[in-house]
Motif scaffolding. Sequence first.
Motif, PDB file in Angstrom:
ATOM      1  N   GLY A   1       0.504  -1.151  -0.264  1.00 28.41           N
ATOM      2  CA  GLY A   1       0.285   0.039   0.462  1.00 28.41           C
ATOM      3  C   GLY A   1       0.681   1.344   0.594  1.00 28.41           C
ATOM      4  O   GLY A   1       0.341   2.760  -0.286  1.00 28.41           O
ATOM      5  N   CYS A   2       1.841   1.156   0.587  1.00 33.64           N
ATOM      6  CA  CYS A   2       2.723   2.394   0.159  1.00 33.64           C
ATOM      7  C   CYS A   2       4.546   2.007   0.409  1.00 33.64           C
ATOM      8  O   CYS A   2       5.056   1.986  -0.062  1.00 33.64           O
ATOM      9  N   ASN A   3       4.146   0.651   0.715  1.00 34.34           N
ATOM     10  CA  ASN A   3       6.209   0.437   0.578  1.00 34.34           C
ATOM     11  C   ASN A   3       5.956  -1.181   0.623  1.00 34.34           C
ATOM     12  O   ASN A   3       4.907  -1.871   0.043  1.00 34.34           O
ATOM     13  N   ARG A   4       7.221  -1.513  -0.535  1.00 36.90           N
ATOM     14  CA  ARG A   4       7.312  -2.674  -0.781  1.00 36.90           C
ATOM     15  C   ARG A   4       8.035  -4.038   0.545  1.00 36.90           C
ATOM     16  O   ARG A   4       8.792  -3.416   1.377  1.00 36.90           O
ATOM     17  N   TYR A   5       7.723  -5.461   0.012  1.00 38.88           N
ATOM     18  CA  TYR A   5       7.527  -6.390   1.087  1.00 38.88           C
ATOM     19  C   TYR A   5       8.056  -6.925   1.296  1.00 38.88           C
ATOM     20  O   TYR A   5       8.422  -7.766  -0.543  1.00 38.88           O
ATOM     21  N   PHE A   6       8.875  -8.348   1.578  1.00 36.22           N
ATOM     22  CA  PHE A   6       9.676  -9.354   1.638  1.00 36.22           C
ATOM     23  C   PHE A   6       9.899  -9.670   2.362  1.00 36.22           C
ATOM     24  O   PHE A   6       9.527  -9.401   3.542  1.00 36.22           O
ATOM     25  N   GLY A   7      10.224 -10.953   2.404  1.00 36.03           N
ATOM     26  CA  GLY A   7      10.261 -12.284   3.455  1.00 36.03           C
ATOM     27  C   GLY A   7      10.299 -13.444   2.083  1.00 36.03           C
ATOM     28  O   GLY A   7      11.021 -13.901   1.446  1.00 36.03           O
ATOM     29  N   ARG A   8      10.000 -14.493   3.439  1.00 38.59           N
ATOM     30  CA  ARG A   8      10.208 -16.400   3.300  1.00 38.59           C
ATOM     31  C   ARG A   8       9.082 -17.080   3.457  1.00 38.59           C
ATOM     32  O   ARG A   8       8.530 -16.349   4.000  1.00 38.59           O
TER      33      ARG A   8
ATOM     34  N   MET B   1       8.958   3.396   3.591  1.00 43.44           N
ATOM     35  CA  MET B   1       8.889   4.948   3.119  1.00 43.44           C
ATOM     36  C   MET B   1       7.159   5.106   4.240  1.00 43.44           C
ATOM     37  O   MET B   1       6.556   4.158   4.460  1.00 43.44           O
ATOM     38  N   PHE B   2       6.641   6.784   4.788  1.00 46.25           N
ATOM     39  CA  PHE B   2       5.819   6.306   5.446  1.00 46.25           C
ATOM     40  C   PHE B   2       4.778   7.556   4.342  1.00 46.25           C
ATOM     41  O   PHE B   2       4.767   8.385   3.415  1.00 46.25           O
ATOM     42  N   CYS B   3       3.641   6.540   3.970  1.00 50.07           N
ATOM     43  CA  CYS B   3       2.229   7.206   3.860  1.00 50.07           C
ATOM     44  C   CYS B   3       1.503   7.598   4.225  1.00 50.07           C
ATOM     45  O   CYS B   3       0.632   6.501   4.693  1.00 50.07           O
ATOM     46  N   GLU B   4       0.606   8.938   4.966  1.00 55.15           N
ATOM     47  CA  GLU B   4       0.128   9.168   6.129  1.00 55.15           C
ATOM     48  C   GLU B   4      -1.198   8.757   5.518  1.00 55.15           C
ATOM     49  O   GLU B   4      -2.203   8.113   6.751  1.00 55.15           O
ATOM     50  N   ALA B   5      -1.934   8.298   3.885  1.00 56.29           N
ATOM     51  CA  ALA B   5      -3.519   8.248   4.272  1.00 56.29           C
ATOM     52  C   ALA B   5      -3.190   6.429   4.467  1.00 56.29           C
ATOM     53  O   ALA B   5      -4.111   6.153   4.082  1.00 56.29           O
ATOM     54  N   ARG B   6      -2.042   5.499   4.015  1.00 56.29           N
ATOM     55  CA  ARG B   6      -2.855   4.617   3.652  1.00 56.29           C
ATOM     56  C   ARG B   6      -1.377   3.449   4.803  1.00 56.29           C
ATOM     57  O   ARG B   6      -1.603   2.567   4.419  1.00 56.29           O
ATOM     58  N   GLN B   7      -1.003   4.310   5.473  1.00 60.23           N
ATOM     59  CA  GLN B   7      -0.165   3.829   6.342  1.00 60.23           C
ATOM     60  C   GLN B   7      -0.914   3.000   7.802  1.00 60.23           C
ATOM     61  O   GLN B   7      -0.057   2.121   7.493  1.00 60.23           O
TER      62      GLN B   7
END
Length: 145
Positions: free
Chosen positions: A70-77, A96-102
């Motif tokens: 929604g604001c940031n890309r994520y990753f993991g396993r 990243m900070f995205c106030e509307a979707r945080q």
Amino acid sequence: MPLRPPLILLLFLLFSACTTVRETPPDASLRNTRWVLRTLAATPINTLESSQEIYLQLNATTNQLDGYAGCNRYFGRFEQPTATTLRLLNIGSTRMFCEARQQLETNYLKALQDASRFEIQGNTLRLYAEKSDEPLAVFEAVYLK
């Protein structure tokens, strides 16, 4: 010997039935499918035209996961101990900070961490917490052209 009308009718019905039978499409694959978030905690997710869809992808070869929250890309396993259980592990993201979707992003990443089992029906993936009958998140398979 000419065919009698009832026999002709029977043959017609038999061939017609064979040509109109439709098979149910197979369920989408958990892995190597782009799963787009449609519902989070029973709340429909509306993607604004100017923003990217929230999605999850599980790589079959590397057992890595990635997506957009929604604001940031994520990753993991991930691990899939049984046919219906799933563990999403070591989830990290950009900052990243995205106030509307945080808040949406925070809730979504928590749902991924809480997920322990899944169900796929057709093009729909549902993630569940261990002892819950209500899905944490519902996704739709989206196939890229």
